[in-house]
Design a protein around this motif. Sequence first.
Motif, mmCIF file in Angstrom:
data_model
loop_
_atom_site.group_PDB
_atom_site.id
_atom_site.type_symbol
_atom_site.label_atom_id
_atom_site.label_comp_id
_atom_site.label_asym_id
_atom_site.label_seq_id
_atom_site.Cartn_x
_atom_site.Cartn_y
_atom_site.Cartn_z
ATOM 1 N N ASP A 15 0.834 -1.194 0.000
ATOM 2 C CA ASP A 15 0.000 0.000 0.000
ATOM 3 C C ASP A 15 0.874 1.250 0.000
ATOM 4 O O ASP A 15 0.634 2.200 -0.753
ATOM 5 N N ILE A 100 0.607 -4.640 -8.988
ATOM 6 C CA ILE A 100 -0.551 -4.566 -9.877
ATOM 7 C C ILE A 100 -1.699 -5.399 -9.337
ATOM 8 O O ILE A 100 -2.853 -4.966 -9.308
ATOM 9 N N GLU A 101 -1.375 -6.621 -8.887
ATOM 10 C CA GLU A 101 -2.420 -7.482 -8.364
ATOM 11 C C GLU A 101 -3.053 -6.866 -7.122
ATOM 12 O O GLU A 101 -4.273 -6.835 -6.977
ATOM 13 N N TYR A 102 -2.216 -6.312 -6.245
ATOM 14 C CA TYR A 102 -2.725 -5.701 -5.022
ATOM 15 C C TYR A 102 -3.625 -4.512 -5.350
ATOM 16 O O TYR A 102 -4.689 -4.338 -4.764
ATOM 17 N N LYS A 103 -3.212 -3.730 -6.330
ATOM 18 C CA LYS A 103 -3.999 -2.548 -6.710
ATOM 19 C C LYS A 103 -5.378 -2.970 -7.191
ATOM 20 O O LYS A 103 -6.387 -2.346 -6.890
ATOM 21 N N ARG A 104 -5.417 -4.081 -7.950
ATOM 22 C CA ARG A 104 -6.705 -4.582 -8.430
ATOM 23 C C ARG A 104 -7.627 -4.863 -7.265
ATOM 24 O O ARG A 104 -8.802 -4.510 -7.281
ATOM 25 N N PHE A 105 -7.079 -5.537 -6.254
ATOM 26 C CA PHE A 105 -7.921 -5.882 -5.118
ATOM 27 C C PHE A 105 -8.298 -4.656 -4.308
ATOM 28 O O PHE A 105 -9.373 -4.607 -3.707
ATOM 29 N N ASN A 107 -9.025 -1.866 -5.708
ATOM 30 C CA ASN A 107 -10.162 -1.364 -6.472
ATOM 31 C C ASN A 107 -11.421 -2.162 -6.169
ATOM 32 O O ASN A 107 -12.506 -1.606 -6.021
ATOM 33 N N ILE A 108 -11.261 -3.472 -6.086
ATOM 34 C CA ILE A 108 -12.415 -4.314 -5.772
ATOM 35 C C ILE A 108 -12.947 -3.976 -4.384
ATOM 36 O O ILE A 108 -14.167 -3.929 -4.171
ATOM 37 N N SER A 109 -12.038 -3.736 -3.439
ATOM 38 C CA SER A 109 -12.485 -3.377 -2.082
ATOM 39 C C SER A 109 -13.345 -2.133 -2.126
ATOM 40 O O SER A 109 -14.368 -2.046 -1.448
ATOM 41 N N PHE A 111 -15.074 -1.040 -4.578
ATOM 42 C CA PHE A 111 -16.326 -1.431 -5.209
ATOM 43 C C PHE A 111 -17.243 -2.097 -4.188
ATOM 44 O O PHE A 111 -18.425 -1.757 -4.067
ATOM 45 N N PHE A 112 -16.694 -3.042 -3.412
ATOM 46 C CA PHE A 112 -17.493 -3.724 -2.391
ATOM 47 C C PHE A 112 -17.985 -2.747 -1.345
ATOM 48 O O PHE A 112 -19.089 -2.865 -0.826
ATOM 49 N N LYS A 113 -17.157 -1.763 -1.037
ATOM 50 C CA LYS A 113 -17.542 -0.780 -0.025
ATOM 51 C C LYS A 113 -18.790 -0.034 -0.464
ATOM 52 O O LYS A 113 -19.707 0.212 0.316
ATOM 53 N N LEU A 115 -21.036 -1.153 -2.637
ATOM 54 C CA LEU A 115 -22.140 -2.108 -2.597
ATOM 55 C C LEU A 115 -22.642 -2.264 -1.168
ATOM 56 O O LEU A 115 -23.841 -2.293 -0.907
#
Lengths: 244, 181
Positions: A15, A100-105, A107-109, A111-113, A115
């Motif tokens: 992070d 890159i993989e961490y950044k994706r997650f 972003n997903i977090s 998104f979930f927030k 939702l």
Amino acid sequence: MAYEVVLNSFQGPLDLLLHLIEKDKLDINDIPISEITSQYMQYIQKWNSINLDVASEFIMMAATLVEIKSKMLLPNQEVFEEECITEESDPRQELVERLIEYKRFKNISQFFKELESNEGKVIYKDPEYFHEIAKIKQELKIDSNLLFKSFKRILLRQDMLKNQENYHHIQSEIFTIEEKIEEVLKKIENVKQIKFSLLFHQCESNNELITIFLALLELIKMNKVLIKQQELFEDFYIINPFKI
Amino acid sequence: MDRKEQACIIEGILFAAGEPVEINSIAKIINESPKETQKILSEMKDLFDFERRGIQLKRINTEYQLATRTEHYEYIKQILIPSNTTGLSKAALETLSIIAYKQPITKVEIESIRGVKSDKSLQTLMDKSLVLIAGRLNSPGKPMLYETTKRFLKYVGVESLEKLPEFENFCNEVEYEKDHA
């Protein structure tokens, strides 16, 4: 450099690295490893200097960065021949992929927030219970975890968890090894030997049991008692060395 | 009974039940095949939306439940008893995201992606019944495998795991540059 961003707001070394990359708009595909490493180290040192507990993962990442940096500095035979750094030989590659993989997650977090916040506005009704209607007995798959959670929900609804008057604290008894050492010594004072299991006769809690056992180990270490066992896994005897 | 009657009965069932009801249970009651029942329920869902009914029909996997609409929350909440629900922490959300898209997955794999220990967030997610232990990996140490629960779907308002947006959708600008460099 401003350190307004506190250690706690970073979820980890990845992070922090992402923050450094994005803040200076660095190219993630060609990270200036020297620059990043020194900025990273400045953060760590600053946190250390204001006595913040820096998690070991941050230190590990610091080591990783330094390793990558040194690999970049070392002349690589292949690199000389190719005159460029290919993807396979780029020591930064693995780190970049992780970032890159961490950044994706991340972003997903986010998104979930959103939702989560949206769904928080949807209300459902709880089931009604009708005692007049005979219910067919169903096999319930209950485990103690579920029961506890249900109970907790009920308490929360009644706001009972907050009301301290409704229940009192059960004090856990404090047993000290010194106390138990005295007790054990007293028990074997006038006898030749005593069965191990008898030591725990009056035990009421795990705490007490463990303390007695530790006391026994201490006594054995101090050579104040001896032990003897007839057969494997059988109860054994604590022997008073002065009564042999 | 005709279609309309069936729909009415279903509405009554879902209201009285409160909690989600399995589609097969509904099918049995109205004496219809699950497939037909599915159709009726889909039509009901569309009708409720079309008529702008205050109640919506929500589907979670193979269960249906009545619910209010997010648009009306500001009004409805005025009559509700406030409950103390704060959202998930950043750490818990990250962990949840990873499990949602990579399940089944072990704790070590989660920690390797996040770069930090995840015991606390895993415990929180399990306490909230959003993830569960779905078994063990057949490798040394037999580590536990984590998956999301039905509760998770309800929590994010998604019908099923398949309905989650594709993982690829979440890549960021930097990655685009990488591919087109």
